[in-house]
Every structure is written in structure tokens, then in C-alpha cells.
Motif scaffolding. Sequence first.
Motif, PDB file in Angstrom:
ATOM      1  N   LEU A 167      49.286  63.518  96.892  1.00  0.00           N
ATOM      2  CA  LEU A 167      49.818  62.870  95.701  1.00  0.00           C
ATOM      3  C   LEU A 167      48.789  61.924  95.098  1.00  0.00           C
ATOM      4  N   CYS A 168      48.523  62.104  93.822  1.00  0.00           N
ATOM      5  CA  CYS A 168      47.610  61.241  93.076  1.00  0.00           C
ATOM      6  C   CYS A 168      47.678  61.682  91.618  1.00  0.00           C
ATOM      7  N   CYS A 169      47.619  60.722  90.701  1.00  0.00           N
ATOM      8  CA  CYS A 169      47.577  61.089  89.284  1.00  0.00           C
ATOM      9  C   CYS A 169      46.705  60.096  88.535  1.00  0.00           C
ATOM     10  N   LEU A 170      46.179  60.549  87.389  1.00  0.00           N
ATOM     11  CA  LEU A 170      45.236  59.778  86.591  1.00  0.00           C
ATOM     12  C   LEU A 170      45.714  59.656  85.165  1.00  0.00           C
ATOM     13  N   SER A 171      45.268  58.606  84.486  1.00  0.00           N
ATOM     14  CA  SER A 171      45.432  58.537  83.031  1.00  0.00           C
ATOM     15  C   SER A 171      44.312  59.353  82.387  1.00  0.00           C
ATOM     16  N   HIS A 172      44.515  59.737  81.120  1.00  0.00           N
ATOM     17  CA  HIS A 172      43.518  60.586  80.462  1.00  0.00           C
ATOM     18  C   HIS A 172      43.135  60.104  79.071  1.00  0.00           C
ATOM     19  N   HIS A 173      43.556  58.906  78.691  1.00  0.00           N
ATOM     20  CA  HIS A 173      43.050  58.305  77.469  1.00  0.00           C
ATOM     21  C   HIS A 173      41.688  57.688  77.753  1.00  0.00           C
ATOM     22  N   SER A 174      40.810  57.725  76.765  1.00  0.00           N
ATOM     23  CA  SER A 174      39.472  57.173  76.969  1.00  0.00           C
ATOM     24  C   SER A 174      39.485  55.658  77.098  1.00  0.00           C
ATOM     25  N   ASN A 175      40.530  55.005  76.585  1.00  0.00           N
ATOM     26  CA  ASN A 175      40.552  53.536  76.603  1.00  0.00           C
ATOM     27  C   ASN A 175      41.308  52.969  77.801  1.00  0.00           C
ATOM     28  N   THR A 176      41.800  53.806  78.696  1.00  0.00           N
ATOM     29  CA  THR A 176      42.423  53.328  79.924  1.00  0.00           C
ATOM     30  C   THR A 176      41.924  54.176  81.089  1.00  0.00           C
ATOM     31  N   SER A 177      41.745  53.543  82.239  1.00  0.00           N
ATOM     32  CA  SER A 177      41.332  54.252  83.450  1.00  0.00           C
ATOM     33  C   SER A 177      42.264  53.817  84.566  1.00  0.00           C
ATOM     34  N   VAL A 178      43.312  54.620  84.784  1.00  0.00           N
ATOM     35  CA  VAL A 178      44.384  54.262  85.714  1.00  0.00           C
ATOM     36  C   VAL A 178      44.547  55.372  86.740  1.00  0.00           C
ATOM     37  N   LEU A 179      44.732  54.987  87.982  1.00  0.00           N
ATOM     38  CA  LEU A 179      45.013  55.914  89.081  1.00  0.00           C
ATOM     39  C   LEU A 179      46.242  55.417  89.815  1.00  0.00           C
ATOM     40  N   ALA A 180      47.146  56.344  90.147  1.00  0.00           N
ATOM     41  CA  ALA A 180      48.331  56.016  90.943  1.00  0.00           C
ATOM     42  C   ALA A 180      48.356  56.920  92.172  1.00  0.00           C
ATOM     43  N   CYS A 181      48.695  56.336  93.328  1.00  0.00           N
ATOM     44  CA  CYS A 181      48.723  57.086  94.576  1.00  0.00           C
ATOM     45  C   CYS A 181      49.647  56.367  95.548  1.00  0.00           C
ATOM     46  N   PRO A 182      50.003  56.984  96.664  1.00  0.00           N
ATOM     47  CA  PRO A 182      50.806  56.270  97.662  1.00  0.00           C
ATOM     48  C   PRO A 182      50.057  55.055  98.194  1.00  0.00           C
ATOM     49  N   GLY A 183      50.809  54.004  98.507  1.00  0.00           N
ATOM     50  CA  GLY A 183      50.212  52.818  99.117  1.00  0.00           C
ATOM     51  C   GLY A 183      50.143  52.972 100.623  1.00  0.00           C
ATOM     52  N   LEU A 184      50.111  51.858 101.329  1.00  0.00           N
ATOM     53  CA  LEU A 184      50.019  51.878 102.790  1.00  0.00           C
ATOM     54  C   LEU A 184      51.374  51.735 103.459  1.00  0.00           C
ATOM     55  N   HIS A 185      52.437  51.630 102.671  1.00  0.00           N
ATOM     56  CA  HIS A 185      53.780  51.488 103.221  1.00  0.00           C
ATOM     57  C   HIS A 185      54.706  52.537 102.608  1.00  0.00           C
ATOM     58  N   ARG A 186      55.736  52.891 103.325  1.00  0.00           N
ATOM     59  CA  ARG A 186      56.691  53.910 102.886  1.00  0.00           C
ATOM     60  C   ARG A 186      57.309  53.516 101.549  1.00  0.00           C
ATOM     61  N   GLY A 187      57.315  54.458 100.617  1.00  0.00           N
ATOM     62  CA  GLY A 187      57.936  54.231  99.316  1.00  0.00           C
ATOM     63  C   GLY A 187      57.111  53.409  98.352  1.00  0.00           C
ATOM     64  N   GLN A 188      55.905  53.030  98.754  1.00  0.00           N
ATOM     65  CA  GLN A 188      55.056  52.176  97.917  1.00  0.00           C
ATOM     66  C   GLN A 188      54.060  53.017  97.111  1.00  0.00           C
ATOM     67  N   VAL A 189      53.828  52.600  95.856  1.00  0.00           N
ATOM     68  CA  VAL A 189      52.825  53.230  95.012  1.00  0.00           C
ATOM     69  C   VAL A 189      51.754  52.195  94.679  1.00  0.00           C
ATOM     70  N   ARG A 190      50.518  52.602  94.831  1.00  0.00           N
ATOM     71  CA  ARG A 190      49.382  51.746  94.465  1.00  0.00           C
ATOM     72  C   ARG A 190      48.864  52.202  93.108  1.00  0.00           C
ATOM     73  N   VAL A 191      48.732  51.261  92.177  1.00  0.00           N
ATOM     74  CA  VAL A 191      48.224  51.558  90.839  1.00  0.00           C
ATOM     75  C   VAL A 191      46.931  50.791  90.625  1.00  0.00           C
ATOM     76  N   GLU A 192      45.857  51.525  90.365  1.00  0.00           N
ATOM     77  CA  GLU A 192      44.556  50.924  90.088  1.00  0.00           C
ATOM     78  C   GLU A 192      44.270  51.001  88.591  1.00  0.00           C
ATOM     79  N   HIS A 193      44.079  49.838  87.966  1.00  0.00           N
ATOM     80  CA  HIS A 193      43.593  49.772  86.586  1.00  0.00           C
ATOM     81  C   HIS A 193      42.100  49.468  86.665  1.00  0.00           C
TER      82      HIS A 193
END
Length: 408
Positions: A176-202
Motif C-alpha cells: 500500500l502506497c499512493c502519491l499525489s500527481h500535481h506538480s505543485n504538491t509532493s505527497v506520499l501516503a502509506c501505512p504507519g508503524l501502528h495498526r490502522g495508522q496512515v503516514r502522510v509525507e508532504h
Amino acid sequence: MTSTLSTSPSFLPTPSIEPPQPPFSGGGDPSSFTHHDLPDIDQTELLSVSWNQDYGCFAAGTSRGFRIYNCEPFKETFRRDLKSGGFKIVEMLFRCNILALVGGGSNSQYPSNKVIIWDDHQSRCIGEFAFRSDVRAVKLRRDRIVVVLEHKIYVYSFMDLKLLHQIETLANPRGLCCLSHHSNTSVLACPGLHRGQVRVEHFGLNMMKLINAHDSHIACLTLTLDGLLLATASTRGTLVRIFNTMDGTRLQEVRRGVDRADIYSIALSPNVQWLAVSSDKGTVHIFNLRVRVFGEDSSCQPSSVQGPAIFHQNSSTSLDSLISPSTGANPGSSLSFMRGVLPKYFSSEWSFAQFHLPEDTQFIAAFGSQNTVIVVGMDARCSFDPVHGGEMMQQEYVRFLKTDSRPR
């Protein structure tokens, strides 16, 4: 982990998919594929299907190679049938000739722990990454290559293949992992280190947000193209939640059903008005979204900071600025007025429109043009009434691979 760059530093993806000349040329070496005009026979096993970034095309990884299809109008753009085996991961980069390939299938000579960056126009490998464990997923954007292993995610620069970021995750066998695709944003979302958690990197803002999305493990997640909204489902498969990725606020929750389900895909329409969910229950559910996205049109934003900053300012001061005034699109229980008294089930928002398929069919769904949904796996296009909802109508059915096997 090792990586090899085999291209000039100035290479750029070419703008459109074209039939390559010459075709692939033989053997297990990724720089020398062979193309064979093999018949569409039952021995060809479908290993995977995946959308490109704007859902206008999809790639099918097979036990004999891969195939690329255009959605509207539906047609096979090209295929590569190989004696040396197939690919379990075929990741496109919009509609250009760059593909990320990972070997798979019982007889593949391409290892499952190596990512091949392939330029199909030049018919050559322009880079590769080798790891100690199997690759679970690869995600591309115009400036980044993201490789997902079961416990770690690597982020590379597309220009020189240099490693930029490493992210530790909870066990992530689904990749599981997804990315943004606009040139003016660089965002990644993936599972975190705990159950049910999502980590979002801007990455553009040098900011990270942890969102406790569910009590159970994350089963599926997706971002809007600008990365400002996140939709998630858990392994229970009953609820889908939509979050503001800047501050982690939950903006909306919709209910797929009551029974546990395996969620195959979540898709957001380009205008962020609709959400589609597919699962092993044999139904595509369409929900109306009540969220308003600031900075949705990148042409209105002069800098990479302004759009998210506007979104954050509004979302942190009042949720009202993110909730559309139009309500009542998704049906709810007649007892929803007793919210807080009766169990949460009675205040749920249910799907606005539905399309039913055989329950044993594995499929993914995305939005097409003019209120249509494209379903890959059953190979159909169906439409929904944006005013009244209800049962969706099938408009088109195409069998893109003449085999009884299904995507994994």
C-alpha cells in the motif's frame, strides 16, 4: 539494496505511448526483451491490473509479459509477449513510454526483487533497483520513483536514481502506497508503524502527519491528484473515511456495508465529487462526497506552498469551509436523527449508486467521463445517475484478455 543507472542524466519521459521500434529482443536480461506474436490462449495468466495516474489507461501484467490498454475508447495500445516470462507489477507513468516492471509468475526469468525501469520507445532498460526481499509495489510520478517492500519504502529521484527518502512501515504485504500527481504538491501516503495508522509525507513542505484512520489494519488507500485529501478503508471493509492530509481531520465517513469485505480499490473522481469502492462482495458502490478542496486547480496556484497553506488555514480554523453545503446525496437511516443514542450504524451514509457483479470476480474501478465508472476485471463501463443514483447501467463490455484467470 543496489541501484544502477544506465541512461544519460538528461533523459526525460517521452510525451506519448508509441509502438516501439524494434520490439523487445530475447533472454532474461532486462535490456534485451523479445517480442513474440503469441496467440491469446488460456495458458496466458493474468497476474495484475493497474491504472495509470489519470485512469485513462491500464496495464495488465501477465505470465507472458504485459499489455497496455486505453480506456475511452477501449483499445489495446500495445503488448509485449515474452518467452522469458512475465511481470507481476507493471506501473505506467501517465501515457509516456516509461514503465516500471517487476518479474512474477511461475516461470518468469525476471526476479521479483528487482525493479526494471524500461523505456519502451527506445526498447531498453534505463535503470534498475535490486533488493534483498520481494518488491510489493512501485509507484511513479514525473520526478520520483517509489519502491515498496514489506517493511520499508524507498523514494528515488527520477532524474538520477539517487535515494532521497527511506520510510519504515508496519508489515505491508499489499504494497500500500499512493502519491499525489500535481506538480505543485509532493505527497506520499502509506501505512504507519501502528495498526490502522496512515503516514502522510508532504515532501514539498518538509512536513509529516500521522493519521489514526482505523482500528483495524489498513486495506486500501488513495489520494486526490493534489494529495490534499486521503480516502482509506480497513481490513474490516465496512467503512471508508476521508481525511484532510494537512492536519489529519476526518471530513466524512461512508458505509459500504455491514459484513466484513476485502476492499479491492478506492477511486476519487477528478472533481472530487464522487468516490467509488469495489470489494469481494461483488458490488461497486458510488458515494457523494461533501468535501471542498482548496487548491484543486494547480493553474490557480503560483507556488507549491500557497495551495496547501490555503487548505491548512481553512481546515484548521473551521471544518465548515471543507464541507459542501449540498447534503442528502447519500441515503441514511430513517433513525439518523437519533445520532449519539443509537449505535453508529444508524447514522451511517450509504452508497448513492451501485453496480453488481459476480462475487468471485476480482476487479478495480475508476471514474471515466460523463458520470461513468470503468470496471477492470469484469472489463465493463457503466454509468450512474448523478441526481437520483440507484442501480447503475452497463454501457459497454469488453473481454480484454481471453483467459479464465483473474488478477491477483
